[in-house]
Design an enzyme around this catalytic site. Structure first.
Site: not given
Length: 276
Positions: A53, A111, A140-141, A162, A192, A196, A198
């Site tokens: 990140y 990750h 994750s993934n 995750q 989730p 944005g 959704l």
């Protein structure tokens, strides 16, 4: 507050704080730090980040936000797949520790899957646990077949997967989430509210208006109503993190859950695990 239990018995709040796409704009840094600190004050003590990140800057931002309250935080970070080898994972972890300004990571994740054999990554993770650099590890993934291979490769110590999971990404419900539940591994749900997107869904907006809530709160409440699901929404402002926290107090009725199933149908068969 609803709690989530990891296989080793550790419990954390069922709503965490994500940091993907934070620390990318210096002009927003003070607001983002204030948001993370406000989240902590509201009981959202799990913070998720990654060496990827903002090329490590997100970890530095998190480190600044938790300075002085590190012991109150459940800190999650993730390693690039190319760093998941026996030789490179300790160096990647040490670099994350330095950026985070801490001596341990509470939960360290692969990750996504790369070319390093899972058995080698498991060995490297367990060595970091033994050295006290991380307290537990996960992934994750990883899809269902990957998870089965992980456990078969000695990865019984894995604590979580995750994954991308929200109202529009329900594919994992068919096989992956049941597999994880069988192995007592909670799901950490990233994006989730679909980054944005959704909030613009008309049907969700109508339902939210009826509850005097926002579409994002309704989307989070749907995840929070499910067993073993830990959403980690990002909030870049104090007002946003307060809105996210309010989702914990939003209880959906059976009729509302059925209505959401109509708007966002569950999968009818296996689907490849999606990633963002």
């Amino acid at each position: 507050m609803k709690m989530i239990r990891f296989p080793d018995g550790t419990t954390v709040p069922a709503l965490g704080q994500g940091t993907w796409m934070m620390a990318e704009d210096p002009a927003r840094r003070s607001d983002e730090i204030a948001a993370l600190r406000e989240g902590l004050s509201l009981g959202l003590t799990l913070i998720d980040t990654a060496e990827m990140y903002a090329d490590g800057e997100s970890e530095r931002l998190v480190g600044e936000a938790i300075a002085g309250v590190r012991d109150d935080v459940f800190l999650v970070s993730k390693a690039y797949p190319q760093n998941a080898s026996r030789d490179r994972l300790p160096r990647a972890c040490e670099a994350s520790l330095q950026r985070l300004g801490t001596d341990r990571i509470d939960l360290y994740l692969l990750h996504w899957r790369g070319r390093v054999p899972l058995a080698e990554t498991v060995e490297a993770m367990e060595r970091l646990v033994a050295a006290g650099k991380i307290l537990r590890w996960g992934v994750s993934n990883l899809d269902t077949d990957d998870m089965a291979e992980l456990v078969a490769s000695g990865g019984e110590g894995c604590q979580t997967d995750q994954i991308l999971y929200n109202l529009t990404r329900r594919g994992p419900e068919y096989d992956l989430i049941p597999w994880l539940a069988q192995h007592r591994m909670p799901v950490m749900a990233y994006s989730p509210v679909e980054q944005g997107r959704l909030v613009a869904h008309p049907g969700l907006a109508d339902m939210a208006a009826e509850r005097d809530a926002t579409p994002a709160q309704l989307a989070l409440a749907w995840l929070l109503a499910r067993d073993g699901i830990l959403p980690i929404p990002k909030a870049g402002s104090v007002a946003h993190v307060r809105d996210n926290r309010a989702a914990l107090d939003l209880t959906l009725s059976e009729a509302e859950l059925r209505r959401l199933d109509g708007l966002f149908p569950p999968p009818r068969g296996p689907e490849p695990l999606a990633m963002l």
